[in-house]
Design an enzyme around this catalytic site. Structure first.
Site, PDB file in Angstrom:
ATOM      1  N   SER A  35      -3.961  -7.104   1.917  1.00  0.00           N
ATOM      2  CA  SER A  35      -3.897  -7.065   3.297  1.00  0.00           C
ATOM      3  C   SER A  35      -5.042  -7.824   3.862  1.00  0.00           C
ATOM      4  CB  SER A  35      -3.826  -5.794   3.910  1.00  0.00           C
ATOM      5  OG  SER A  35      -4.257  -5.865   5.075  1.00  0.00           O
TER       6      SER A  35
ATOM      7  N   HIS B 155      -0.689 -10.094   2.920  1.00  0.00           N
ATOM      8  CA  HIS B 155      -0.067  -9.077   3.659  1.00  0.00           C
ATOM      9  C   HIS B 155      -0.698  -9.123   5.033  1.00  0.00           C
ATOM     10  CE1 HIS B 155       2.215  -5.217   4.195  1.00  0.00           C
ATOM     11  NE2 HIS B 155       1.254  -4.789   4.837  1.00  0.00           N
TER      12      HIS B 155
ATOM     13  N   ASP C  36      -0.804  -7.655   8.758  1.00  0.00           N
ATOM     14  CA  ASP C  36      -0.565  -6.619   9.509  1.00  0.00           C
ATOM     15  C   ASP C  36      -0.440  -6.892  10.930  1.00  0.00           C
ATOM     16  OD1 ASP C  36      -0.339  -4.309   7.773  1.00  0.00           O
ATOM     17  OD2 ASP C  36      -2.456  -5.019   7.201  1.00  0.00           O
TER      18      ASP C  36
ATOM     19  N   MET D 232       0.017  -5.840  14.965  1.00  0.00           N
ATOM     20  CA  MET D 232      -0.100  -4.362  15.376  1.00  0.00           C
ATOM     21  C   MET D 232      -0.014  -4.853  17.035  1.00  0.00           C
ATOM     22  SD  MET D 232      -2.939  -2.053  13.187  1.00  0.00           S
ATOM     23  CE  MET D 232      -2.717  -2.421  11.506  1.00  0.00           C
TER      24      MET D 232
ATOM     25  N   HIS E 165       3.900  -7.585   7.997  1.00  0.00           N
ATOM     26  CA  HIS E 165       4.364  -5.999   8.131  1.00  0.00           C
ATOM     27  C   HIS E 165       4.395  -5.847   9.764  1.00  0.00           C
ATOM     28  CE1 HIS E 165       2.914  -1.563   7.869  1.00  0.00           C
ATOM     29  NE2 HIS E 165       4.186  -1.685   8.321  1.00  0.00           N
TER      30      HIS E 165
ATOM     31  N   MET F 103       4.190  -3.795  12.893  1.00  0.00           N
ATOM     32  CA  MET F 103       4.015  -2.380  13.492  1.00  0.00           C
ATOM     33  C   MET F 103       3.974  -2.739  14.958  1.00  0.00           C
ATOM     34  SD  MET F 103       0.834  -1.096  10.755  1.00  0.00           S
ATOM     35  CE  MET F 103       0.648  -2.661  10.191  1.00  0.00           C
TER      36      MET F 103
ATOM     37  N   MET G 274       4.879   4.056   3.698  1.00  0.00           N
ATOM     38  CA  MET G 274       3.284   4.149   4.275  1.00  0.00           C
ATOM     39  C   MET G 274       2.733   5.341   3.630  1.00  0.00           C
ATOM     40  SD  MET G 274       2.837   1.373   6.387  1.00  0.00           S
ATOM     41  CE  MET G 274       1.142   1.841   6.791  1.00  0.00           C
TER      42      MET G 274
ATOM     43  N   GLY H  60      -1.964   1.901  11.331  1.00  0.00           N
ATOM     44  CA  GLY H  60      -2.942   1.476  12.663  1.00  0.00           C
ATOM     45  C   GLY H  60      -4.236   1.183  12.190  1.00  0.00           C
ATOM     46  N   PHE H  61      -4.652   1.580  11.190  1.00  0.00           N
ATOM     47  CA  PHE H  61      -6.032   0.992  10.655  1.00  0.00           C
ATOM     48  C   PHE H  61      -6.278   1.219   9.120  1.00  0.00           C
ATOM     49  CE2 PHE H  61      -6.551   3.190  14.905  1.00  0.00           C
ATOM     50  CZ  PHE H  61      -7.174   2.319  15.689  1.00  0.00           C
ATOM     51  N   GLY H  62      -7.086   0.289   8.995  1.00  0.00           N
ATOM     52  CA  GLY H  62      -7.478   0.002   7.588  1.00  0.00           C
ATOM     53  C   GLY H  62      -8.583   1.013   6.917  1.00  0.00           C
ATOM     54  N   GLY H  63      -8.595   1.195   5.796  1.00  0.00           N
ATOM     55  CA  GLY H  63      -9.583   2.079   5.324  1.00  0.00           C
ATOM     56  C   GLY H  63      -9.221   3.461   5.084  1.00  0.00           C
TER      57      GLY H  63
ATOM     58  N   ASP I 260       1.538   1.134   1.248  1.00  0.00           N
ATOM     59  CA  ASP I 260       0.569   0.514   1.890  1.00  0.00           C
ATOM     60  C   ASP I 260      -0.376   1.673   2.378  1.00  0.00           C
ATOM     61  OD1 ASP I 260      -1.083  -0.674   3.608  1.00  0.00           O
ATOM     62  OD2 ASP I 260       0.672  -1.632   4.883  1.00  0.00           O
ATOM     63  N   GLY I 261      -1.700   1.685   2.139  1.00  0.00           N
ATOM     64  CA  GLY I 261      -2.534   2.561   2.598  1.00  0.00           C
ATOM     65  C   GLY I 261      -3.271   3.402   1.753  1.00  0.00           C
ATOM     66  N   GLY I 262      -4.748   3.061   1.630  1.00  0.00           N
ATOM     67  CA  GLY I 262      -5.610   3.711   0.642  1.00  0.00           C
ATOM     68  C   GLY I 262      -5.318   3.357  -0.877  1.00  0.00           C
TER      69      GLY I 262
ATOM     70  N   GLY J 233      -6.239  -3.576   0.860  1.00  0.00           N
ATOM     71  CA  GLY J 233      -7.149  -4.312   1.782  1.00  0.00           C
ATOM     72  C   GLY J 233      -8.469  -4.376   1.650  1.00  0.00           C
TER      73      GLY J 233
END
Length: 219
Positions: free
Chosen positions: A7, A30, A32, A34, A63, A65, A134, A139-142, A172-174, A194
């Site tokens: 990402s 990827h 994102d 938003m 992606h 969102m 998901m 909404g947010f990375g990290g 996607d995420g973590g 990401g």
């Protein structure tokens, strides 16, 4: 087959071409999108995605969102994205939209938030090339990986297998070296990372590490 899709949310956007070059050995970039309506964050839209596509460095996995993907998602396919994913929670007519995206030449993904069940979509899986589970709230990375999504990934993989379909499952995420193996164990085969990639000293080496770890577990 293991697919790695870093990402660019966490990259240095002032050097977007350079950052894309760092990950050119990955399968996709990827991106994102938003809109500060569907999720409480604002990133970029069609012009930036078109710019990434036009570099020709790496295929784009978009992606979305956003609210009203029924209107916007086909435009991302027309812009040359290799894959366009929209959220089940936002689409008014997801099956019609899936057909429109495919008609414009892109693979189509259906994204599910952590608390959205796969079961309402099991009978229509064939409309999609990929299901995105998901593993954080979008909404947010990290953010930290939500383990409670793992059983849904397993149920999705089982449903795909039972239907005799060839559909990818993206997470996607973590996603990092610490979490990618368990996601693969439960049936994921497309991995979005990401901060794990762009926060590493060597982004290209991190892509290969993630690929290697996941490949040992991919079904």
């Amino acid at each position: 087959m293991t697919t790695i899709s870093p990402s660019i949310l966490n990259c240095d956007i002032a050097d977007l071409r350079g950052e894309l070059t760092k990950i050119k050995a990955a399968d996709y970039a990827h991106v994102d999108v938003m809109d500060n309506h569907f999720v409480p964050n604002l990133t970029w839209g069609l012009p930036v995605v078109e710019a990434v596509v036009n570099t020709g460095i790496i295929p784009v996995d978009a992606h979305l969102m956003i609210q009203n993907p029924d209107l916007w998602a086909p435009r991302y396919a027309e812009a040359g994205c290799a894959s366009v994913t929209f959220h089940a929670e936002a689409a008014a007519a997801p099956l019609r939209l899936a057909k429109e995206i495919r008609r414009r030449g892109a693979r189509v993904g259906l994204a599910l938030n952590p608390a959205t069940a796969i079961e309402p979509y099991i009978d229509v899986l064939g409309y999609f090339d990929m299901i995105l589970c998901m593993t954080v709230e979008p909404g947010f990375g990290g953010q930290s990986f939500i383990d409670e999504v793992l059983p849904k990934i397993a149920r999705t993989r089982s449903a795909i297998k039972n239907a005799g379909l060839d559909i990818s499952i993206q997470v996607d995420g973590g996603i990092s070296a610490k979490t990618i193996e368990k996601a693969a164990d439960f049936g994921a085969d497309v991995f979005v990372a990401g901060s794990a990639v762009f926060g590493a000293e060597d982004a290209a080496a991190q892509v290969e590490l993630l690929r290697s770890l996941a490949s040992k577990h991919t079904h």
